[in-house]
Design a protein around this motif. Structure first.
Motif, mmCIF file in Angstrom:
data_model
loop_
_atom_site.group_PDB
_atom_site.id
_atom_site.type_symbol
_atom_site.label_atom_id
_atom_site.label_comp_id
_atom_site.label_asym_id
_atom_site.label_seq_id
_atom_site.Cartn_x
_atom_site.Cartn_y
_atom_site.Cartn_z
ATOM 1 N N THR A 196 -19.109 21.467 -0.021
ATOM 2 C CA THR A 196 -18.859 20.029 -0.025
ATOM 3 C C THR A 196 -17.934 19.710 -1.196
ATOM 4 N N GLU A 197 -16.880 18.971 -0.901
ATOM 5 C CA GLU A 197 -15.885 18.645 -1.918
ATOM 6 C C GLU A 197 -15.628 17.142 -1.924
ATOM 7 N N GLU A 198 -15.606 16.567 -3.110
ATOM 8 C CA GLU A 198 -15.144 15.197 -3.300
ATOM 9 C C GLU A 198 -13.792 15.249 -3.995
ATOM 10 N N HIS A 199 -12.813 14.632 -3.367
ATOM 11 C CA HIS A 199 -11.416 14.733 -3.797
ATOM 12 C C HIS A 199 -10.953 13.354 -4.258
ATOM 13 N N ASP A 200 -10.536 13.253 -5.523
ATOM 14 C CA ASP A 200 -10.060 11.996 -6.092
ATOM 15 C C ASP A 200 -8.539 11.944 -6.018
ATOM 16 N N ILE A 201 -8.021 10.932 -5.332
ATOM 17 C CA ILE A 201 -6.585 10.712 -5.252
ATOM 18 C C ILE A 201 -6.278 9.387 -5.940
ATOM 19 N N VAL A 202 -5.235 9.348 -6.765
ATOM 20 C CA VAL A 202 -4.845 8.103 -7.408
ATOM 21 C C VAL A 202 -3.378 7.830 -7.122
ATOM 22 N N TYR A 203 -3.105 6.591 -6.771
ATOM 23 C CA TYR A 203 -1.735 6.111 -6.583
ATOM 24 C C TYR A 203 -1.408 5.188 -7.748
ATOM 25 N N ARG A 204 -0.204 5.354 -8.302
ATOM 26 C CA ARG A 204 0.201 4.585 -9.479
ATOM 27 C C ARG A 204 1.490 3.832 -9.198
ATOM 28 N N ALA A 205 1.671 2.741 -9.943
ATOM 29 C CA ALA A 205 2.928 2.010 -9.879
ATOM 30 C C ALA A 205 4.033 2.837 -10.525
ATOM 31 N N ALA A 206 5.269 2.548 -10.173
ATOM 32 C CA ALA A 206 6.410 3.233 -10.775
ATOM 33 C C ALA A 206 6.467 2.939 -12.272
ATOM 34 N N ALA A 207 6.981 3.894 -13.029
ATOM 35 C CA ALA A 207 7.104 3.713 -14.475
ATOM 36 C C ALA A 207 8.123 2.630 -14.779
ATOM 37 N N GLU A 208 7.813 1.817 -15.799
ATOM 38 C CA GLU A 208 8.745 0.803 -16.247
ATOM 39 C C GLU A 208 9.154 1.110 -17.672
ATOM 40 N N PRO A 209 10.409 0.830 -18.026
ATOM 41 C CA PRO A 209 10.864 1.078 -19.402
ATOM 42 C C PRO A 209 9.963 0.349 -20.401
ATOM 43 N N GLY A 210 9.553 1.082 -21.426
ATOM 44 C CA GLY A 210 8.724 0.484 -22.458
ATOM 45 C C GLY A 210 7.254 0.398 -22.138
ATOM 46 N N ALA A 211 6.843 0.869 -20.950
ATOM 47 C CA ALA A 211 5.425 0.827 -20.604
ATOM 48 C C ALA A 211 4.638 1.737 -21.544
ATOM 49 N N PRO A 212 3.450 1.314 -21.989
ATOM 50 C CA PRO A 212 2.680 2.137 -22.933
ATOM 51 C C PRO A 212 2.205 3.437 -22.299
ATOM 52 N N GLU A 213 2.280 4.500 -23.069
ATOM 53 C CA GLU A 213 1.782 5.786 -22.606
ATOM 54 C C GLU A 213 0.300 5.912 -22.961
ATOM 55 N N PRO A 214 -0.495 6.549 -22.087
ATOM 56 C CA PRO A 214 -1.899 6.765 -22.440
ATOM 57 C C PRO A 214 -2.020 7.562 -23.731
ATOM 58 N N THR A 215 -3.012 7.225 -24.531
ATOM 59 C CA THR A 215 -3.214 7.934 -25.794
ATOM 60 C C THR A 215 -3.635 9.369 -25.518
ATOM 61 N N PRO A 216 -2.896 10.359 -26.046
ATOM 62 C CA PRO A 216 -3.273 11.756 -25.790
ATOM 63 C C PRO A 216 -4.604 12.102 -26.449
ATOM 64 N N GLN A 217 -5.291 13.090 -25.865
ATOM 65 C CA GLN A 217 -6.600 13.493 -26.359
ATOM 66 C C GLN A 217 -6.583 14.968 -26.750
ATOM 67 N N LYS A 218 -7.315 15.287 -27.783
ATOM 68 C CA LYS A 218 -7.557 16.682 -28.122
ATOM 69 C C LYS A 218 -8.728 17.197 -27.291
ATOM 70 N N PRO A 219 -8.741 18.484 -26.909
ATOM 71 C CA PRO A 219 -9.878 19.024 -26.164
ATOM 72 C C PRO A 219 -11.170 18.865 -26.969
ATOM 73 N N PRO A 220 -12.279 18.488 -26.303
ATOM 74 C CA PRO A 220 -13.557 18.333 -27.025
ATOM 75 C C PRO A 220 -13.984 19.599 -27.758
ATOM 76 N N LEU A 221 -13.633 20.764 -27.198
ATOM 77 C CA LEU A 221 -14.004 22.033 -27.829
ATOM 78 C C LEU A 221 -12.792 22.698 -28.462
ATOM 79 N N ASP A 222 -11.894 21.903 -28.981
ATOM 80 C CA ASP A 222 -10.667 22.416 -29.585
ATOM 81 C C ASP A 222 -10.982 23.442 -30.672
ATOM 82 N N GLY A 223 -10.420 24.630 -30.528
ATOM 83 C CA GLY A 223 -10.631 25.699 -31.500
ATOM 84 C C GLY A 223 -11.886 26.511 -31.274
#
Length: 297
Positions: free
Chosen positions: A152-179
């Motif tokens: 059994t598989e649940e598949h998440d699909i997301v549709y997004r609006a086109a990028a606009e100049p100056g649109a904020p980028e999501p804040t990058p994350q470090k891996p929880p188990l980094d290192g």
């Protein structure tokens, strides 16, 4: 978000898209050996030649039940035109955002089996945020062989609006188990790797091979590494380090796009009791791109 962006999906449009909820389709496929052999080569594995009865590695069922839209039915992005099984989302960017899978104990998928897949649209949800509009579509797939339900598989699909100049980028994350990784592997996502995976999965989405399209139309800096390929590489890392382990459940979430411009890496760390394995991918700057958890039988 601008008024223009907010009006892409209005209440009436969302109600129309939600009318796809509950829609179901049933398809069948034969688990053949050739895709298994090709995937082994693509992942640079030294596997034995698959024969009837060879067990399908976790996530390798994605080599089957492929879309076979006629060439005249392909949209501008390389995907089949919208409005068939999946709702006709008016947002141009499409991503495989993640999923959750459960394999039935004692009933593995294997080469030579005839398998039926029942797919159902579970939900269609809309969200508007700082980065624009999002439409989330949840699809459930149930795979059965002659012995009954196998996966059994649940598949998440997301549709997004086109990028606009100056649109904020999501804040990058470090891996929880980094290192803290017990296992690590570096992957070079060159054009050949992306082409071979697209070919194996009959994936015509142009973001994975058409540099002019992905940079000029969708506004990304380079070719995008397939989310399913990264997820497959995560479980492949587990298999390389725990070759006798059986994966019972796996959940994963794409956090940040991975581009072909630089190498990326996959990492894993088993729990102290050996029952679960935390898996993640990160880009060349060390930012988290995909996170997953495997539960072992």
């Amino acid at each position: 978000m601008s008024e223009k962006q907010a009006s892409i999906i209005d209440e009436a449009g969302l109600a129309h898209l939600r009318s796809w909820t509950g829609k179901s389709e049933t398809t069948a496929d034969l688990i053949t050996a050739a895709p298994v052999r090709s995937m082994s080569a693509t992942l640079d594995r030294d596997d034995a030649t698959p024969v009837s009865g060879t067990l399908l590695a976790p996530l390798w069922h994605w080599l089957y039940f492929l879309p076979h839209a006629r060439q005249s039915e392909i949209g501008a992005d390389g995907h089949p035109t919208r409005g068939g099984f999946l709702p006709p989302a008016p947002l141009p960017r499409r991503m495989w955002a993640g999923g959750r899978l459960t394999w039935e104990t004692g009933n593995p998928l294997a080469v030579g089996q005839e398998v039926q897949r029942v797919s159902t649209i579970q939900s269609v949800n809309h969200k508007a945020g700082r980065s624009g509009e999002l439409l989330f579509v949840l699809v459930q797939h149930q795979f059965s062989n002659e012995n009954g339900l196998a996966l059994t598989e649940e598949h998440d699909i997301v549709y997004r609006a086109a990028a606009e100049p100056g649109a904020p980028e999501p804040t990058p994350q470090k891996p929880p188990l980094d290192g803290e990784a017990a296992w690590s592997r570096t992957i070079v996502p060159d054009d050949v790797l992306l082409f071979r995976y697209s070919a194996l999965t009959f994936n015509g989405h142009r973001i994975h091979y058409d540099r002019k399209y992905v940079t000029e139309v969708e506004g990304y800096p380079g070719l995008i590494v397939h989310g399913p390929l990264i997820a497959t590489l995560l479980l492949d890392l587990l298999r390389r380090n725990l070759p006798d382990a059986t994966v019972r459940k796996f959940s994963f979430k794409a956090v940040r796009p991975t581009f072909d411009l630089n190498a990326f890496s996959v990492h894993g760390k088993p729990s102290d009791d050996g029952k679960t394995v935390e898996l993640w991918a990160q880009d060349h700057d060390g930012w988290l791109t995909m996170q997953g958890t495997a539960e072992l039988a």
